[in-house]
Design an enzyme around this catalytic site. Structure first.
Site, mmCIF file in Angstrom:
data_model
loop_
_atom_site.group_PDB
_atom_site.id
_atom_site.type_symbol
_atom_site.label_atom_id
_atom_site.label_comp_id
_atom_site.label_asym_id
_atom_site.label_seq_id
_atom_site.Cartn_x
_atom_site.Cartn_y
_atom_site.Cartn_z
ATOM 1 N N GLU A 246 0.881 -1.182 0.000
ATOM 2 C CA GLU A 246 0.000 0.000 0.000
ATOM 3 C C GLU A 246 0.906 1.216 0.000
ATOM 4 O OE1 GLU A 246 -1.679 3.140 0.646
ATOM 5 O OE2 GLU A 246 -1.882 2.556 2.734
ATOM 6 N N CYS A 280 -2.135 9.140 2.423
ATOM 7 C CA CYS A 280 -1.992 8.567 1.084
ATOM 8 C C CYS A 280 -3.260 8.736 0.260
ATOM 9 C CB CYS A 280 -1.601 7.096 1.182
ATOM 10 S SG CYS A 280 -2.780 6.073 2.071
#
Length: 500
Positions: A246, A280
């Site tokens: 990720e 993010c």
């Protein structure tokens, strides 16, 4: 002092150490050992010994323990929130929000793990009615989790609790910037599961992470930059260790002409600035239909103008957690201005680690601020002639993590055309709030998923068992197969599959 903290202090007597500093004050919050390869191997070996015991528990028994862990986090959430705020610099209220979202995901995983991973039947086919199968997801064994600093509870626990619910043990390396939070979480779990080292802590820098990947773990869950993910993948390749990555994003926010502009402006402010832009899935690029661009920009600017960064009680966002990221943000702003971009709001030099929110307009599409992850309280805004143009620009980077769409009639259609793993419609961070939603991206944003059913399945290896219920109509898997059988089979194949 907790048991884990005491153990790490003892270890620090003979090994190198590092300090965790407050981003707000620079004071030392804790000193932690740099675990070397031998110590990391010992942690993985201990987790391996605990794996058989943990995997032998039923889903219900593991759920009971996860529920107990959830309860500890909830009861001590004030304490944990203060620690998160100290180590990351984010406001305590945002730290508490992070914990709240985490509790929802733990509850979902515990409740649904058996349904998602437990044994289920597979259907027979027209050509194989004599066969019946089952599939179940078996634990890998030991999972290594390498966590980030920006959401030091929510993000790593997304992988950790799914791995635990699936029957794996976990060795956890938190970011060196938030080692204290990592130790707190491991200690909290040990209160509920004291029998064996089911969740184990190792601390250090990149070398410790490399040692963890090389220690024989059966799967790795990594969260961090794309560049670091590539290095971790290279180490995983040495043993063909599977991995979930990720990574970062360059997330777009699209506003159509029929959107609720007040809601869109409010959402854009939160999406681009929360946690000082260090998310993010945070918004970094905004594309607005030209018919409502001026109105939106005015509303958005007013929203952002009310957000002040700092370390005081009145600050809505804190200082930058990673000192080196301040330079990246400054470079992106300078590059945008040098290319003809306009500073609508902010743009002031950083004071220590504190950067005030900055809105940039008229920034060329190939500028750093529109192509590389900024990871700071900075956002670009530009008008588009149509939603086709908005989608093209949104998809015009190497990243593909998340996006936001504020629109009316075309909202779902716009969302479906975006090259991302996640899209929130008329809301921000919705994909993180919904526990059943898988979390992850494509392209340079990584691969694999945490959260939801897909996240659970990442941490189980499917095993299929097929057995024969009665003699087959055609004896095919034998050297005694006859010509008559083959001729009959040919006719049946043409009848069954030869249509269409």
């Amino acid at each position: 002092m907790t048991d884990t903290q005491q153990a790490t202090r003892d270890s620090a007597q003979t090994n190198g150490t590092f300090d965790v500093l407050s981003p707000a004050t620079g004071e030392v919050l804790g000193t932690w050992p740099i675990h070397d390869a031998e110590q990391v191997q010992a942690a993985t070996d201990a987790a391996r010994e605990a794996a058989d015991w943990w995997a032998a528990l039923s889903y219900k028994q593991r759920r009971t323990r996860l529920d107990g862990f959830k309860a500890v986090l909830a009861k001590r959430s004030d304490e944990l929130a203060r620690l998160i705020a100290d180590e990351t610099g984010k406001p305590t209220s945002d730290a508490f929000l992070e914990i709240t979202l985490t509790l929802g995901h733990i509850a979902w995983v515990g409740k649904h793990a058996k349904r998602v991973l437990g044994q289920r039947r597979t259907k027979s086919s027209l050509m194989s009615p004599h066969l019946s199968g089952t599939v179940a997801y078996k634990p890998f064994g030991v999972v290594g989790v390498i966590g980030p600093w920006n959401f030091p509870v929510f993000t790593p626990l997304g992988a950790i609790v799914s791995a635990l619910a699936a029957g794996n043990t976990v060795v956890f390396k938190p970011s060196e910037l938030t080692a204290g939070v990592g130790a707190w979480v491991v200690d909290a779990f040990a209160q509920v599961v004291p029998e064996h080292p089911v969740l184990t802590l190792v601390t250090g820098h990149g070398e410790t992470g490399t040692a963890l990947v090389r220690s024989g773990v059966d799967k790795v869950a990594f969260t961090g930059s794309t560049a670091t993910a590539k290095k971790v993948m290279a180490v995983c390749a040495e043993r063909l260790t599977p991995m979930v990555a990720e990574c970062g994003g360059k997330d777009a926010f699209i506003v159509d002409e029929d959107a609720d502009l007040d809601a869109a402006a409010e959402g854009a402010a939160w999406g681009s600035l929360m946690n000082a832009g260090q998310a993010c899935i945070g918004t970094e690029r905004i594309f607005v239909h030209e018919r409502v661009y001026s109105e939106f920009l005015a509303k958005f600017t007013a929203q952002v103008d009310g957000v002040k960064a700092g370390g005081g009680e009145d600050a809505k966002i804190g200082p930058m957690t990673l000192p080196s990221q301040v330079g990246v943000v400054k470079d992106h702003i300078a590059d945008a201005v040098a290319r003809g971009g306009r500073v609508v709001l902010g743009g002031q030099p950083a004071k220590d680690h504190v950067m005030q929110p900055t809105i940039l307009a008229d920034v060329p599409d190939d500028a750093l601020a529109n192509q590389e992850e900024t990871f700071g309280p900075t956002v670009t805004v530009r008008p588009v002639a149509s939603m086709d143009e908005a989608v093209t620009l949104a998809n015009g980077t190497k990243y593909g993590l998340a996006a936001v769409v504020y629109a009316g009639a075309q909202a779902r259609q716009i969302a479906s055309r975006l090259r991302t793993g996640m899209v929130s419609v008329n809301a921000v961070f919705a994909t993180a709030e919904l526990p059943s939603s898988p979390f992850g991206g494509i392209g340079d944003s990584g691969f694999g998923r945490v959260h939801g059913e897909d996240g659970l399945r990442e941490f189980g290896s499917p095993q299929v068992v097929v057995h024969k219920r009665f003699p087959a109509l055609f004896a095919l898997t034998t050297f005694e197969r006859t010509t008559a059988t083959e001729e009959t089979l040919a006719k049946v194949v043409k009848l069954v599959y030869g249509r269409g």
